[in-house]
Design an enzyme around this catalytic site. Structure first.
Site, PDB file in Angstrom:
ATOM      1  N   PHE A 195      -6.354  -6.440   0.760  1.00 57.68           N
ATOM      2  CA  PHE A 195      -5.711  -5.897  -0.431  1.00 57.68           C
ATOM      3  C   PHE A 195      -4.623  -6.834  -0.954  1.00 57.68           C
ATOM      4  CE2 PHE A 195      -7.059  -1.523  -1.437  1.00 57.68           C
ATOM      5  CZ  PHE A 195      -8.104  -1.454  -0.543  1.00 57.68           C
TER       6      PHE A 195
ATOM      7  N   LYS B  99      -4.733  -1.733  15.517  1.00 56.42           N
ATOM      8  CA  LYS B  99      -5.488  -0.995  14.507  1.00 56.42           C
ATOM      9  C   LYS B  99      -6.660  -0.230  15.130  1.00 56.42           C
ATOM     10  CE  LYS B  99      -2.877  -2.166  11.066  1.00 56.42           C
ATOM     11  NZ  LYS B  99      -2.007  -1.139  10.463  1.00 56.42           N
TER      12      LYS B  99
ATOM     13  N   CYS C 187       2.201   3.714   6.374  1.00 53.15           N
ATOM     14  CA  CYS C 187       1.810   2.376   5.901  1.00 53.15           C
ATOM     15  C   CYS C 187       2.701   1.284   6.479  1.00 53.15           C
ATOM     16  CB  CYS C 187       1.872   2.289   4.381  1.00 53.15           C
ATOM     17  SG  CYS C 187       0.565   3.194   3.545  1.00 53.15           S
TER      18      CYS C 187
ATOM     19  N   ASP D 140      13.648   2.568  10.920  1.00 52.61           N
ATOM     20  CA  ASP D 140      12.811   1.699  11.752  1.00 52.61           C
ATOM     21  C   ASP D 140      11.843   2.629  12.479  1.00 52.61           C
ATOM     22  OD1 ASP D 140      11.601   0.149  13.660  1.00 52.61           O
ATOM     23  OD2 ASP D 140      13.446  -0.815  14.349  1.00 52.61           O
ATOM     24  N   VAL D 141      10.557   2.505  12.151  1.00 47.24           N
ATOM     25  CA  VAL D 141       9.591   3.478  12.694  1.00 47.24           C
ATOM     26  C   VAL D 141       9.468   3.411  14.215  1.00 47.24           C
ATOM     27  CG1 VAL D 141       8.230   3.659  10.566  1.00 47.24           C
ATOM     28  CG2 VAL D 141       7.582   1.948  12.297  1.00 47.24           C
TER      29      VAL D 141
ATOM     30  N   THR E 254      -1.489  -7.201  -1.630  1.00 41.93           N
ATOM     31  CA  THR E 254      -0.107  -6.753  -1.417  1.00 41.93           C
ATOM     32  C   THR E 254       0.732  -7.982  -1.071  1.00 41.93           C
ATOM     33  OG1 THR E 254      -0.320  -6.474   0.965  1.00 41.93           O
ATOM     34  CG2 THR E 254      -1.013  -4.618  -0.400  1.00 41.93           C
TER      35      THR E 254
ATOM     36  N   ASP F  99      11.465   3.217   5.087  1.00 42.31           N
ATOM     37  CA  ASP F  99      11.203   1.785   5.271  1.00 42.31           C
ATOM     38  C   ASP F  99      12.428   1.136   5.897  1.00 42.31           C
ATOM     39  OD1 ASP F  99       8.884  -0.151   3.659  1.00 42.31           O
ATOM     40  OD2 ASP F  99      10.585  -1.139   4.634  1.00 42.31           O
TER      41      ASP F  99
ATOM     42  N   LEU G 237       0.832  -1.212   0.000  1.00 48.75           N
ATOM     43  CA  LEU G 237       0.000   0.000   0.000  1.00 48.75           C
ATOM     44  C   LEU G 237       0.864   1.259   0.000  1.00 48.75           C
ATOM     45  CD1 LEU G 237      -2.774  -1.076   2.578  1.00 48.75           C
ATOM     46  CD2 LEU G 237      -2.670  -1.466   0.108  1.00 48.75           C
TER      47      LEU G 237
ATOM     48  N   TYR H  48      -3.002  -7.559  16.521  1.00 46.03           N
ATOM     49  CA  TYR H  48      -3.176  -6.764  15.296  1.00 46.03           C
ATOM     50  C   TYR H  48      -4.415  -5.875  15.406  1.00 46.03           C
ATOM     51  CZ  TYR H  48      -3.517  -5.717  10.294  1.00 46.03           C
ATOM     52  OH  TYR H  48      -3.590  -5.069   9.083  1.00 46.03           O
TER      53      TYR H  48
HETATM   54  N1  LIG Z   1      -2.807  -5.760   2.716  1.00 44.08           N
HETATM   55  C1  LIG Z   1      -3.933  -5.731   3.366  1.00 44.08           C
HETATM   56  O1  LIG Z   1      -4.875  -6.456   3.050  1.00 44.08           O
HETATM   57  C2  LIG Z   1      -4.117  -4.810   4.544  1.00 44.08           C
HETATM   58  C3  LIG Z   1      -5.382  -4.740   5.122  1.00 44.08           C
HETATM   59  C4  LIG Z   1      -5.588  -3.886   6.195  1.00 44.08           C
HETATM   60  C5  LIG Z   1      -4.543  -3.113   6.685  1.00 44.08           C
HETATM   61  N2  LIG Z   1      -3.319  -3.215   6.096  1.00 44.08           N
HETATM   62  C6  LIG Z   1      -2.256  -2.393   6.674  1.00 44.08           C
HETATM   63  O2  LIG Z   1      -1.664  -1.614   5.656  1.00 44.08           O
HETATM   64  C7  LIG Z   1      -0.293  -1.379   5.964  1.00 44.08           C
HETATM   65  C8  LIG Z   1       0.553  -1.785   4.779  1.00 44.08           C
HETATM   66  O3  LIG Z   1       0.366  -3.163   4.544  1.00 44.08           O
HETATM   67  P1  LIG Z   1       0.861  -3.889   3.215  1.00 44.08           P
HETATM   68  O4  LIG Z   1      -0.157  -4.913   2.913  1.00 44.08           O
HETATM   69  O5  LIG Z   1       1.235  -2.875   2.200  1.00 44.08           O
HETATM   70  O6  LIG Z   1       2.147  -4.648   3.811  1.00 44.08           O
HETATM   71  P2  LIG Z   1       3.595  -4.926   3.185  1.00 44.08           P
HETATM   72  O7  LIG Z   1       4.165  -6.008   4.017  1.00 44.08           O
HETATM   73  O8  LIG Z   1       3.513  -5.091   1.716  1.00 44.08           O
HETATM   74  O9  LIG Z   1       4.363  -3.561   3.477  1.00 44.08           O
HETATM   75  C9  LIG Z   1       4.660  -3.153   4.779  1.00 44.08           C
HETATM   76  C10 LIG Z   1       5.962  -2.390   4.745  1.00 44.08           C
HETATM   77  O10 LIG Z   1       6.220  -1.919   6.072  1.00 44.08           O
HETATM   78  C11 LIG Z   1       7.616  -2.047   6.309  1.00 44.08           C
HETATM   79  N3  LIG Z   1       7.876  -2.106   7.746  1.00 44.08           N
HETATM   80  C12 LIG Z   1       7.491  -3.073   8.633  1.00 44.08           C
HETATM   81  N4  LIG Z   1       7.966  -2.801   9.862  1.00 44.08           N
HETATM   82  C13 LIG Z   1       8.661  -1.630   9.766  1.00 44.08           C
HETATM   83  C14 LIG Z   1       9.394  -0.837  10.687  1.00 44.08           C
HETATM   84  N5  LIG Z   1       9.520  -1.192  11.991  1.00 44.08           N
HETATM   85  N6  LIG Z   1       9.968   0.298  10.258  1.00 44.08           N
HETATM   86  C15 LIG Z   1       9.865   0.672   8.944  1.00 44.08           C
HETATM   87  N7  LIG Z   1       9.204  -0.053   8.021  1.00 44.08           N
HETATM   88  C16 LIG Z   1       8.610  -1.187   8.429  1.00 44.08           C
HETATM   89  C17 LIG Z   1       8.006  -3.323   5.588  1.00 44.08           C
HETATM   90  O11 LIG Z   1       9.406  -3.387   5.354  1.00 44.08           O
HETATM   91  C18 LIG Z   1       7.175  -3.226   4.320  1.00 44.08           C
HETATM   92  O12 LIG Z   1       7.881  -2.583   3.283  1.00 44.08           O
HETATM   93  C19 LIG Z   1      -0.007  -2.170   7.250  1.00 44.08           C
HETATM   94  O13 LIG Z   1      -0.138  -1.305   8.368  1.00 44.08           O
HETATM   95  C20 LIG Z   1      -1.125  -3.195   7.278  1.00 44.08           C
HETATM   96  O14 LIG Z   1      -1.436  -3.610   8.587  1.00 44.08           O
HETATM   97  C21 LIG Z   1      -3.079  -4.040   5.048  1.00 44.08           C
END
Ligand SMILES: NC(=O)c1ccc[n+]([C@@H]2O[C@H](COP(=O)([O-])OP(=O)(O)OC[C@H]3O[C@@H](n4cnc5c(N)ncnc54)[C@H](O)[C@@H]3O)[C@@H](O)[C@H]2O)c1
Length: 247
Positions: free
Chosen positions: A188, A159, A83, A56-57, A190, A36, A17, A155
């Site tokens: 989504f 959220k 994200c 690292d966030v 991803t 990231d 995302l 989780y």
């Molecule tokens: N994909 C879905 O269906 C979905 C649904 C609901 C919510 N979300 C939320 O959307 C957000 C993005 O999800 P996504 O599906 O794109 O996941 P993803 O795994 O594709 O991307 C997440 C990114 O966050 C980075 N990350 C993780 N921990 C980190 C840290 N401590 N510091 C810096 N970067 C860090 C990872 O390296 C990765 O690039 C997340 O918060 C997830 O919970 C996703």
């Protein structure tokens, strides 16, 4: 806020995302810095003409350095999209016993505290803009904030807290002319989801009311852009889920 003149940071922008959001914002003319922890963020940023800061966030010093780099490269910050996140699952009481406390803590640390860590430092930069509209923050919740499934205690808690802190932050930052909204995505397509076996993905898609498919990350990105561009959007958590209600 007009995206074409804006300066944005996008956490988690190496993947999923966040990557889709960084790409759309670049297409609309914004400057973008990807934050990231994954080094793959460098290539992702290069591909769209964005800057990259390995971050690292959860780490105060790491985020402070990334914000400083973003300000140096872009001249300031107008938009912060959070994200970065993890979706580690684990039952409260599993076959192996109670869920490890560290595992629960880690999810809260990244998804909740990490988002707050980034937005508080980004807000301090936005406040310096001295305009009628100084900045916009977009956080990422999940439908799990409202209907979390088995194994999602940590989780869903992380959220739900993203949704819960939305309004107080909107109130806190009102005097600084900064808005905040959260997006609550359904399922989504991803890497987080695409890593699952196809039959699991198909059964997840079948749960969606309409359309019966996983969300496209570009659809999330367009909602993030809408929040930025619509000056009256504030303090709200918006579901984008094809009317999915998790069982
Ligand atoms: N994909 C879905 O269906 C979905 C649904 C609901 C919510 N979300 C939320 O959307 C957000 C993005 O999800 P996504 O599906 O794109 O996941 P993803 O795994 O594709 O991307 C997440 C990114 O966050 C980075 N990350 C993780 N921990 C980190 C840290 N401590 N510091 C810096 N970067 C860090 C990872 O390296 C990765 O690039 C997340 O918060 C997830 O919970 C996703």
């Amino acid at each position: 806020m007009d995206l074409s003149n804006a300066r944005a940071i996008v956490t988690g922008g190496a993947s999923g995302l966040g990557a889709a959001t960084a790409e759309l914002f670049r297409q609309r003319g914004a400057q973008v810095t990807v934050l990231d922890r994954d080094e793959a963020g460098q290539a992702a940023a290069n591909a769209i003409g964005a800057h990259f800061a390995r971050t690292d966030v959860t780490d105060e010093a790491s985020v402070a350095a990334a914000i400083a780099l973003a300000v140096e490269r872009m001249g300031g910050i107008d938009i912060c999209v959070n994200c970065a996140g993890v979706a580690t699952a684990g039952k409260t009481l599993g076959r192996e016993g109670p869920l490890a406390l560290d595992s629960f803590r880690r999810v809260i640390e990244i998804n909740l505290i990490g988002s707050f860590n980034v937005l508080r430092l980004a807000a301090a930069e936005m406040a310096k803009n001295g305009r009628e509209e100084n900045g916009v923050i977009v956080n990422t919740a999940s439908v799990a904030a409202f209907d979390g499934q088995a194994g999602q205690a940590a989780y869903a808690a992380s959220k739900a807290a993203i949704a819960g802190m939305n309004l107080p932050i909107a109130r806190d930052l009102a005097r600084n002319n900064i808005r905040i909204c959260a997006i609550a995505p359904g399922i989504f397509g991803t890497p987080m989801l695409r890593g699952l076996p196809q039959e699991v993905q198909d059964s997840l898609a079948a749960e969606v009311t309409n359309p019966k498919r996983l969300g496209d990350p570009a659809e999330y990105a367009r909602l993030a852009a809408f929040i930025v561009e619509n000056g009256y959007m504030n303090g709200e958590t918006i579901r984008i889920d094809g009317a999915l209600r998790m069982r």
